[in-house]
Enzyme design. Sequence first.
Site, PDB file in Angstrom:
ATOM      1  N   ASP A  56       0.824  -1.215   0.000  1.00  0.00           N
ATOM      2  CA  ASP A  56       0.000   0.000   0.000  1.00  0.00           C
ATOM      3  C   ASP A  56       0.853   1.258   0.000  1.00  0.00           C
ATOM      4  OD1 ASP A  56       0.804  -0.598   2.627  1.00  0.00           O
ATOM      5  OD2 ASP A  56      -0.910   0.417   3.518  1.00  0.00           O
ATOM      6  N   HIS A  57       2.175   1.083  -0.166  1.00  0.00           N
ATOM      7  CA  HIS A  57       3.084   2.229  -0.286  1.00  0.00           C
ATOM      8  C   HIS A  57       3.941   2.169  -1.551  1.00  0.00           C
ATOM      9  CE1 HIS A  57       2.471   3.881   3.856  1.00  0.00           C
ATOM     10  NE2 HIS A  57       2.009   2.655   4.019  1.00  0.00           N
ATOM     11  N   ASP A 175       0.231   8.588  11.003  1.00  0.00           N
ATOM     12  CA  ASP A 175      -0.558   7.371  10.812  1.00  0.00           C
ATOM     13  C   ASP A 175      -1.692   7.286  11.838  1.00  0.00           C
ATOM     14  OD1 ASP A 175      -1.450   4.743  10.522  1.00  0.00           O
ATOM     15  OD2 ASP A 175       0.375   3.843  11.349  1.00  0.00           O
ATOM     16  N   HIS A 349       1.309  -0.857  13.769  1.00  0.00           N
ATOM     17  CA  HIS A 349       0.856   0.537  13.749  1.00  0.00           C
ATOM     18  C   HIS A 349       0.712   1.081  15.167  1.00  0.00           C
ATOM     19  CE1 HIS A 349      -0.117   0.692   9.414  1.00  0.00           C
ATOM     20  NE2 HIS A 349      -0.416  -0.582   9.566  1.00  0.00           N
TER      21      HIS A 349
END
Length: 531
Positions: A56-57, A175, A349
């Site tokens: 996703d990056h 984030d 995260h």
Amino acid sequence: MNCLAVEDEQGILVVDCGIRFPYDDLGVDVVRPDFTWLIERKDRIRGVFITHGHEDHIGALPYLLQHVECPVWGPPHALGLVRRRLAEHGFGDDEVDLRISNPRQTYAVGGYTVEPIRVTHSIVEATALAIRTTAGAIVHTGDFKFDDDPPDGEPTDEARLAEIAGEGVSLLLSDSTNVDIEKPSGSERSVGDALERLVRNAPHRVFVALFSSNIQRLMLIGDIAERTGRKICVLGRSLKTQIEVSTQIGRLKWPPGVRIGSEDARTMPRSALLVLAGGPQGESASAMARLAAGNHPDLAIEPEDSVVLSSRTIPGNERPVFEMVANAMRRHARVHTRVTDPDVHTSGHATRAEQAKMLDLIRPRCFLPVHGTLHHLTRHAELARERGVAEVKVIENGTSVLFDGRSLEVEGSVPAGRVAVGFGGVEVSPSILHERAELARSGIATVALILGSNRELARPPSVSTHGVAGVDDEVLRSTSLEVSRVVETARKRRSSLHELEEEVRRAVRRRLLESSGARPMVAVHVIEPRD
């Protein structure tokens, strides 16, 4: 699908360029951002800076670089994965300018100066970015957490973040994923302890399903295998790719001889084997799902084998994961998940407590939460205000924000959205996706008409259905008779070909609704004689 553009009069800096995977099965392989705004300004793009190697990056880089020529900076591990993605899309070895970035070093990207800063995440070499701009310093945390003793020995560089904060940070982007979780996330070392306990207590094979990019956990598993006297067999393409890239750059150093192939694994004593399998989300074609279902070509789960899901279930994937667990239980395996053994996984995260720590550490003048749904962004914004940040805005995809070093002002919107990419790389339009969803919901009826010179039927209509419940031969025959009547009526009325098709379509839908309650799509094919 992380992709951020920072723009000033000197040009555009792009931070990350990711994909996401579809939530449904409509023939879509991946979903990428709509790059219209960037492509229209491709001459102003000075470079792309990657924070870390998660899909996703990095996954959308090949799609952007088909239209934009610019350098790409990133950590060695991320660039190793990028090279593979580019090769899969037909890029040559030297066709893209890939430049390695290292923490605590600065890089000039057009008029910007970018400094990567090490942060802990569930992947190696994750970085935050300190971006010096004409409006002051911006810190983008990337994906991060605080872990004092990660397996790779590289905790979040709080000292450097504090030094940058002391110089003054005008804007923080951070984030937001785990803002609803109050307590700090567990240490990755504790996951290793839990996995080692399960492996030591397992009487036979141990199958561990995990996210392929979690190199930190793969490091621990190599040590666990050596200490428990087991060999590792790896099943799953993504896992193998991550292991190969991480080994090539020296990030993953399993003990010599600890890894074996699937052929050797089949003859290995069951008590001496540790299997790593991709697919912790229950993807139907994944190694773990096929093992649980009993149709994997290389190995099979046998009674009293242990199955460990060292992962969390991503929202929306509950049903396939539960089915995979049930399949493993039907094979009389010992199944361990976060429900039965909470320590078998921890998030990469930051939780709410860690997000507050980052806000206190950076002390930004302004704040924009990133990476999360509107709910997560809003809650993170509330947290920033609680920690004393005066200027806070919540924005979504496509929103343009003007930043002058002191305040944030929403300017308006720019083209943005999602582009579905089908298997084979062809873009799938929203209209086609809608048709596929309708087909899945209601099925399709097909009508073939062969007309004579006077538009009378040359032979009886052919009516068939696919995916329509409650339709038998009698229903098809009666529908065919109804179509014959409609064609004859249309001939007498001298209806146009388009009118005929529409009348037949309505008649078939009406007849199938009466007989089965279904409202399928109806495709009408008319064959007329040539002059």
